[in-house]
Design an enzyme around this catalytic site. Structure first.
Site, PDB file in Angstrom:
ATOM      1  N   TYR A 293       0.851  -1.199   0.000  1.00 25.91           N
ATOM      2  CA  TYR A 293       0.000   0.000   0.000  1.00 25.91           C
ATOM      3  C   TYR A 293       0.880   1.240   0.000  1.00 25.91           C
ATOM      4  CZ  TYR A 293      -4.952  -1.013   0.338  1.00 25.91           C
ATOM      5  OH  TYR A 293      -6.235  -1.343   0.042  1.00 25.91           O
TER       6      TYR A 293
ATOM      7  N   GLU B 283      -0.596   4.847  -0.653  1.00 24.47           N
ATOM      8  CA  GLU B 283      -1.344   6.069  -0.960  1.00 24.47           C
ATOM      9  C   GLU B 283      -0.444   7.286  -0.798  1.00 24.47           C
ATOM     10  OE1 GLU B 283      -3.063   3.591   0.555  1.00 24.47           O
ATOM     11  OE2 GLU B 283      -5.236   3.963   0.416  1.00 24.47           O
TER      12      GLU B 283
ATOM     13  N   ASP C 228      -6.591  13.118 -25.503  1.00 31.52           N
ATOM     14  CA  ASP C 228      -6.591  11.707 -25.138  1.00 31.52           C
ATOM     15  C   ASP C 228      -5.925  10.979 -26.297  1.00 31.52           C
ATOM     16  OD1 ASP C 228      -7.137   9.049 -24.755  1.00 31.52           O
ATOM     17  OD2 ASP C 228      -9.204   9.344 -24.088  1.00 31.52           O
TER      18      ASP C 228
ATOM     19  N   THR D 159      -3.574   5.797 -22.263  1.00 38.06           N
ATOM     20  CA  THR D 159      -3.484   4.478 -21.657  1.00 38.06           C
ATOM     21  C   THR D 159      -2.100   3.945 -22.017  1.00 38.06           C
ATOM     22  OG1 THR D 159      -4.577   3.605 -23.626  1.00 38.06           O
ATOM     23  CG2 THR D 159      -5.941   3.891 -21.665  1.00 38.06           C
TER      24      THR D 159
ATOM     25  N   LYS E 120      -2.029   0.253 -25.269  1.00 35.98           N
ATOM     26  CA  LYS E 120      -2.401   0.202 -26.694  1.00 35.98           C
ATOM     27  C   LYS E 120      -1.127   0.248 -27.529  1.00 35.98           C
ATOM     28  CE  LYS E 120      -7.087   1.972 -26.028  1.00 35.98           C
ATOM     29  NZ  LYS E 120      -7.192   2.554 -24.675  1.00 35.98           N
TER      30      LYS E 120
ATOM     31  N   ARG F 273      -1.817  -2.885 -18.819  1.00 38.17           N
ATOM     32  CA  ARG F 273      -3.023  -2.061 -18.683  1.00 38.17           C
ATOM     33  C   ARG F 273      -2.713  -0.976 -17.665  1.00 38.17           C
ATOM     34  NH1 ARG F 273      -6.295  -4.786 -21.730  1.00 38.17           N
ATOM     35  NH2 ARG F 273      -7.733  -3.044 -21.708  1.00 38.17           N
TER      36      ARG F 273
HETATM   37  N1  DSN Z   1     -11.840   0.293 -25.262  1.00 39.57           N
HETATM   38  C1  DSN Z   1     -10.892   1.100 -25.978  1.00 39.57           C
HETATM   39  C2  DSN Z   1     -10.937   0.838 -27.445  1.00 39.57           C
HETATM   40  O1  DSN Z   1     -11.155  -0.300 -27.805  1.00 39.57           O
HETATM   41  O2  DSN Z   1     -10.707   1.723 -28.240  1.00 39.57           O
HETATM   42  C3  DSN Z   1     -11.005   2.525 -25.670  1.00 39.57           C
HETATM   43  O3  DSN Z   1     -10.899   2.697 -24.311  1.00 39.57           O
END
Ligand code: DSN
Length: 427
Positions: free
Chosen positions: A50, A52, A196, A222, A225, A231
């Site tokens: 933990y 925080e 984003d 994110t 990707k 993730r």
């Molecule tokens: N779920 C993602 C996508 O497939 O583009 C976006 O967050």
């Protein structure tokens, strides 16, 4: 080994998923295959702790090594993107966007984002999402003829609605974003610009998509990707946003970074997922290697080859092609809806997702399109020549949905292609 002994049920399911990933052509544009180093970092004792707070100011003892990990991840992020501030604690993309809203806006404030039905994201103002329920969300779309973002329309809506935040970013837009134009509009109406960049981060690092860094106030990505990490998500901020400080937050002594830090904890989250932070640090190091630049370029070249060949096979692409990692195919001319196309392709080992196309007459659960991307196959080493073969297979399946001979031939070809590009041989 330990897992197999102690919980064979879970182990077996994980092995099945590994085999599935190995055997299919993974073409969902938001998915990728992390390195084994990233997976190793995820499966560590860091998950036990933990912590925080932030490095040097935690609510729990025993965080000296967790501080080292988080500092490393933050420093790598700042260096890689050339920004002054990075927060690597968001659990994933949606919570990260939520944190940006929480940091910069008050409930009821107006936000302007891309319509989900035109390629945006749930958190960019969709009516059933927190962003559409707690904020006054207005949307821009794409031009009905070109399917491209109409920047005059974005400006018009911004002037009319006076949003406090404009969001640039998408999940199903196959062309480049003009971040400078978005910034111009945001500056004109005194709005924050949140970019984003989740889908295109790897392309930005590789220089095949312009960076939002000189234009955006806040950037969210994110990490799983095109960045090819675990993730997770990061929020980056530039000094630009300070121009709005006196407008929106005259009472706050915090700079933008301070506001975001507080929005994450104590605002929205509890203990950071430290194993995830470590894995993010690992993927950022990988993204600093010259080989990653090559990878990002290759994603885009593969997508271009895929698009070109799909068109050559008579398929209809939204905007006619792609500049990035994805293509959006309108399968209406083939006489099958997107859901059926997804299921058919699944049945031959090609994983895609059904997707709305701009001005779709059908519903999200059974839309007119499918969305395809090249990040994961590029990680497997697929070349432009391979992508042309893949395009031919996709076209064959959607144009001969009931021809078992065609479907069988595609299944064999998928097996051939996946064997030629082994995935995770070391696992
Ligand atoms: N779920 C993602 C996508 O497939 O583009 C976006 O967050």
């Amino acid at each position: 080994m330990m897992l197999q002994k102690s919980d064979n049920e879970v182990y077996t399911i994980i092995q099945k998923e590994l085999e599935r990933q190995r055997k299919v052509l993974e073409m969902i544009p938001s998915e990728n295959f992390t390195s084994v180093a990233v997976i190793e970092a995820l499966g560590t004792v860091l998950t036990n702790k933990y912590s925080e707070g932030y490095p040097g100011r935690r609510y729990y003892g025993g965080n000296e090594f967790i501080d080292d990990i988080e500092n490393l991840a933050r420093d790598r992020a700042k260096k890689l993107f050339g920004v002054e501030y990075a927060n690597v604690q968001p659990y994933s993309g949606s919570p990260a966007n939520q944190a940006v809203y929480f940091a910069l806006l008050k409930p009821g404030d107006t936000v302007l984002g891309m319509d989900l039905a035109m390629g945006g994201h749930l958190t960019h103002g969709y009516k059933l999402n927190f962003s559409g329920k707690y904020y006054h969300a207005v949307a821009y779309g794409v031009d009905q003829t070109t399917s491209l973002i109409d920047y005059d329309q974005v400006r018009e809506i911004a002037l009319r609605e006076r949003p406090k935040m404009i969001i640039a970013g998408a999940t199903a837009y196959p062309r480049k974003f003009d971040f400078a134009k978005f910034a111009e509009i945001a500056h004109e109406v005194d709005a924050y610009l949140l970019v984003d960049m989740s889908h295109i981060t790897g392309l930005i690092i590789a220089g095949v998509h312009p960076s939002p860094v000189p234009h955006a106030d806040v950037i969210m990505t994110t990490t799983h990707k095109t960045l090819r990490g675990p993730r997770g998500a990061m929020i980056l901020a530039t000094k630009l946003a300070d121009r709005l400080h006196d407008v929106f937050r005259p009472e706050s002594k915090k700079d933008l970074g301070g506001l975001i830090d507080s929005a994450i904890i104590p605002g929205l989250q509890g203990g950071p997922h430290n194993h995830q932070t470590a894995a993010i640090a690992v993927c950022l190091k990988e993204a600093m290697e010259p080989s990653f630049i090559e990878y990002g370029r290759h994603i885009q070249k593969n997508a271009a080859a895929l698009a070109e060949e799909l068109v050559a096979h008579g398929m209809t692409l939204v905007t006619g092609g792609t500049d990035n990692h994805l293509v959006l195919v309108d399968v209406t001319p083939q006489g099958i809806p997107g859901k059926q196309a997804e299921e058919l392709l699944d049945s031959v080992g090609i994983t895609v997702n059904k997707n709305l196309i701009p001005y779709d007459k059908r519903k999200a659960m059974d839309p007119s399109g499918i969305r395809l991307g090249t990040p994961a196959l590029t990680t497997r080493g697929f070349t432009e020549a391979d992508m042309k073969v893949v395009a031919g297979l996709i076209a064959d399946v959607v144009t001969h949905p009931s021809d078992e001979a065609v479907l069988d031939r595609v299944r064999s070809k998928v097996a051939e292609l996946t064997s030629a590009h082994p995935l995770y041989p070391e696992l």
